[in-house]
Design a protein around this motif. Sequence first.
Motif, PDB file in Angstrom:
ATOM      1  N   LYS A 110      -4.527  14.199  -0.736  1.00 35.44           N
ATOM      2  CA  LYS A 110      -3.401  15.011  -1.202  1.00 35.44           C
ATOM      3  C   LYS A 110      -2.120  14.546  -0.511  1.00 35.44           C
ATOM      4  N   PRO A 111      -0.954  14.799  -1.117  1.00 37.37           N
ATOM      5  CA  PRO A 111       0.302  14.273  -0.557  1.00 37.37           C
ATOM      6  C   PRO A 111       0.582  14.702   0.875  1.00 37.37           C
ATOM      7  N   SER A 112       0.150  15.893   1.279  1.00 36.17           N
ATOM      8  CA  SER A 112       0.447  16.351   2.640  1.00 36.17           C
ATOM      9  C   SER A 112      -0.318  15.578   3.703  1.00 36.17           C
ATOM     10  N   LEU A 113      -1.259  14.738   3.292  1.00 36.41           N
ATOM     11  CA  LEU A 113      -1.946  13.864   4.244  1.00 36.41           C
ATOM     12  C   LEU A 113      -1.279  12.499   4.354  1.00 36.41           C
ATOM     13  N   GLY A 114      -0.088  12.409   3.781  1.00 41.18           N
ATOM     14  CA  GLY A 114       0.807  11.291   4.033  1.00 41.18           C
ATOM     15  C   GLY A 114       0.302   9.932   3.638  1.00 41.18           C
ATOM     16  N   ALA A 115       0.454   8.972   4.549  1.00 46.64           N
ATOM     17  CA  ALA A 115       0.177   7.569   4.252  1.00 46.64           C
ATOM     18  C   ALA A 115      -1.308   7.275   4.068  1.00 46.64           C
ATOM     19  N   LEU A 116      -2.176   8.255   4.307  1.00 45.28           N
ATOM     20  CA  LEU A 116      -3.593   8.044   4.020  1.00 45.28           C
ATOM     21  C   LEU A 116      -3.822   7.820   2.534  1.00 45.28           C
ATOM     22  N   GLY A 117      -2.982   8.431   1.706  1.00 47.04           N
ATOM     23  CA  GLY A 117      -3.106   8.278   0.262  1.00 47.04           C
ATOM     24  C   GLY A 117      -2.556   6.936  -0.198  1.00 47.04           C
ATOM     25  N   LEU A 118      -3.366   6.157  -0.888  1.00 48.75           N
ATOM     26  CA  LEU A 118      -2.974   4.813  -1.323  1.00 48.75           C
ATOM     27  C   LEU A 118      -2.650   4.812  -2.807  1.00 48.75           C
ATOM     28  N   TRP A 119      -1.562   4.128  -3.162  1.00 50.54           N
ATOM     29  CA  TRP A 119      -1.198   4.020  -4.577  1.00 50.54           C
ATOM     30  C   TRP A 119      -0.231   2.857  -4.754  1.00 50.54           C
ATOM     31  N   GLY A 120      -0.101   2.397  -5.994  1.00 52.45           N
ATOM     32  CA  GLY A 120       0.829   1.313  -6.292  1.00 52.45           C
ATOM     33  C   GLY A 120       0.152  -0.036  -6.445  1.00 52.45           C
ATOM     34  N   ILE A 121       0.912  -1.005  -6.942  1.00 54.37           N
ATOM     35  CA  ILE A 121       0.346  -2.288  -7.351  1.00 54.37           C
ATOM     36  C   ILE A 121      -0.219  -3.090  -6.185  1.00 54.37           C
ATOM     37  N   ASP A 122       0.449  -3.077  -5.033  1.00 52.76           N
ATOM     38  CA  ASP A 122      -0.063  -3.864  -3.914  1.00 52.76           C
ATOM     39  C   ASP A 122      -1.391  -3.316  -3.411  1.00 52.76           C
ATOM     40  N   GLU A 123      -1.544  -1.991  -3.399  1.00 52.24           N
ATOM     41  CA  GLU A 123      -2.821  -1.391  -2.998  1.00 52.24           C
ATOM     42  C   GLU A 123      -3.903  -1.699  -4.034  1.00 52.24           C
ATOM     43  N   LEU A 124      -3.550  -1.626  -5.312  1.00 53.06           N
ATOM     44  CA  LEU A 124      -4.524  -1.934  -6.360  1.00 53.06           C
ATOM     45  C   LEU A 124      -5.062  -3.361  -6.216  1.00 53.06           C
ATOM     46  N   LEU A 125      -4.181  -4.282  -5.919  1.00 54.57           N
ATOM     47  CA  LEU A 125      -4.596  -5.686  -5.871  1.00 54.57           C
ATOM     48  C   LEU A 125      -5.325  -6.050  -4.584  1.00 54.57           C
ATOM     49  N   THR A 126      -5.073  -5.343  -3.503  1.00 55.88           N
ATOM     50  CA  THR A 126      -5.753  -5.657  -2.242  1.00 55.88           C
ATOM     51  C   THR A 126      -6.973  -4.768  -2.022  1.00 55.88           C
ATOM     52  N   TYR A 127      -7.448  -4.128  -3.060  1.00 54.72           N
ATOM     53  CA  TYR A 127      -8.705  -3.381  -3.034  1.00 54.72           C
ATOM     54  C   TYR A 127      -9.830  -4.348  -2.672  1.00 54.72           C
ATOM     55  N   HIS A 128     -10.802  -3.885  -1.897  1.00 45.73           N
ATOM     56  CA  HIS A 128     -11.783  -4.824  -1.342  1.00 45.73           C
ATOM     57  C   HIS A 128     -12.669  -5.470  -2.407  1.00 45.73           C
ATOM     58  N   TYR A 129     -12.830  -4.856  -3.570  1.00 50.86           N
ATOM     59  CA  TYR A 129     -13.559  -5.526  -4.639  1.00 50.86           C
ATOM     60  C   TYR A 129     -12.862  -6.832  -5.029  1.00 50.86           C
ATOM     61  N   LEU A 130     -11.527  -6.773  -5.123  1.00 55.03           N
ATOM     62  CA  LEU A 130     -10.765  -7.955  -5.519  1.00 55.03           C
ATOM     63  C   LEU A 130     -10.687  -8.963  -4.379  1.00 55.03           C
ATOM     64  N   GLU A 131     -10.662  -8.466  -3.143  1.00 58.22           N
ATOM     65  CA  GLU A 131     -10.670  -9.395  -2.014  1.00 58.22           C
ATOM     66  C   GLU A 131     -11.960 -10.214  -2.006  1.00 58.22           C
ATOM     67  N   ALA A 132     -13.087  -9.569  -2.293  1.00 51.00           N
ATOM     68  CA  ALA A 132     -14.347 -10.308  -2.353  1.00 51.00           C
ATOM     69  C   ALA A 132     -14.297 -11.392  -3.425  1.00 51.00           C
ATOM     70  N   GLU A 133     -13.705 -11.065  -4.573  1.00 52.97           N
ATOM     71  CA  GLU A 133     -13.569 -12.062  -5.642  1.00 52.97           C
ATOM     72  C   GLU A 133     -12.632 -13.189  -5.241  1.00 52.97           C
ATOM     73  N   LEU A 134     -11.565 -12.843  -4.533  1.00 49.55           N
ATOM     74  CA  LEU A 134     -10.612 -13.866  -4.099  1.00 49.55           C
ATOM     75  C   LEU A 134     -11.308 -14.952  -3.293  1.00 49.55           C
TER      76      LEU A 134
END
Length: 411
Positions: free
Chosen positions: A26-50
Motif C-alpha cells: 500500500k502507498p503508506s509503506l513508501g518505497a517498498l511498493g515497486l512500479w514503473g517501467i524500470d522495475e518491470l524490466l529488472t524483475y528477476h524473471y527477466l534478469e534470468a533470461e538476460l
Amino acid sequence: MTDFLPIVERELAALKIIDIHTHLFKPSLGALGLWGIDELLTYHYLEAELFRSATITPEAYWALSKTAQADLIWRTLFVENAPVSEATRGVIAVLNAFGLPTTAADLTEARAFFASRKLSDHIDRVFQLAGISEAVMTNDPLDPTEAPLWINGAAPDPRFRPVLRLDRVLNKWPDHWRILAAQGYDVNEDATGKSIDEVRRFLADWCRRMKPVYMAVSQPDTFRFPEDSVRGRLIAGAVLPACREFNLPMSLMIGVRYQVNPRIRLAGDAVGMANLLSLERLCADYPDNRYLVSLLSRENQHELCVYARKFSNLMPFGCWWFLNNPSIVEEMTRERLEMLGASFIPQHSDARILEQTVYKWRNTRRTIAPILANAYKLLAEDGRVTTEEEIRRDVARMFRGNFEKFAGSWS
C-alpha cells in the motif's frame, strides 16, 4: 448445443477478483511498493533470461544502475530478440494497455509516462485494467524497513490487505531472535524456556497491529512436520495456536530450493518436490486450523488434489512461480476442476511490481476461460445444461468466494 465460452469470458471479465497473494504494498509503506517501467524490466524473471541471451556477467550487471540494467534488458530481450517468453510478453501487454509503444528502440516515452503518474490514481487504473478489487500483500514484521512503518501507524488502504509473513521467524530464527529480544520478548536462540509462548505473544501483538487476513511462510522442499527443531516447535506451539486465536488460515508455499545459483541473486532459486506427509500431519493433527497451500513442483499437484479431497481444512491455491505458464496452468486447473469441482482458488498473481497484475490476470482469464467452458460443455453432453447464473456463481466462488469464506477474517 450452447457455446459456453462467450458466457464464461463475459463473467470472468465482469468479476472483480481478489488477488490473494502478491508482493505489492500500500502507498503508506513508501518505497517498498515497486512500479514503473524500470522495475518491470529488472524483475528477476527477466534478469534470468538476460543472462541466457547476453554476454554480461552477473557481477557486471549488478554494478550497473537500475536505469542501465533496464536499458540493457530492453535492448537484449525486446529489441535484439522477439519477446516471446511469458515474462517478456507480459511487459509488452502492460505497455500496450497504457497505449505505449511496444517496438520502441529505447524507453524514453515509457519512462516519461510512468514518471507523470500520481501513484494513488495509477493504482486505481492498474486495478481497473487488471480486473481486481483488492490485492493481498506480504508483510514481514522483522523487515528492518517495513516494521517501523507499521509501528508508526502506516495508513490503511482498502485496496490492500495485510498478511503476516513468518519466513524470518520460522526459517531464519538464529539470525533474527535478537530482534524480538530487543523488543522485550523473552526469547533465546534455542527457542527454549519462555520462547515459544513469547513468540506467540509477538504474533498476537502483530495480529492486533496489522489485522492480517492470514499468516504465511515459504518453505524449502526439505520442509518436514512434525519435526524436533526450532521451526517445528514454533509452528506447533506459537503459529498454529495464534492462527486459531485470531481465526486466520496459515498459508504454506512449499518447494523452493534456495540460491542454487547465488550469483544471480533473487533469480537464483530453483524448485524441488515437497514431502506432503507433512501436510497430511498438519491437516489431520490440527483440524481446527485452516491451510492455504501452493506447491512449486509440478509433480506434487495431483497429490495435493488428493489431500484436498481428504481434508476440508486444506485449500489449494494458485499456480506459483515456475508453474505460472499457460501450458502448466491449463493442466493444473483441469486436474483441480476434475477432482475438486469449484472448491479451490485457481490463481493469484504473485506480482512484485504493480503493473504486473495487468498481464498476469489477463493471462489467467485467457487461459482458464476455455477450461471452464469445456467443463460445462462436457456436462451438457452428459445431460445437464449449466445456466448463466450458475456459471456466474461458479466464477465468483473460485475467484472471490472461496477465499472470503476460507479467510474467516475477511470482511
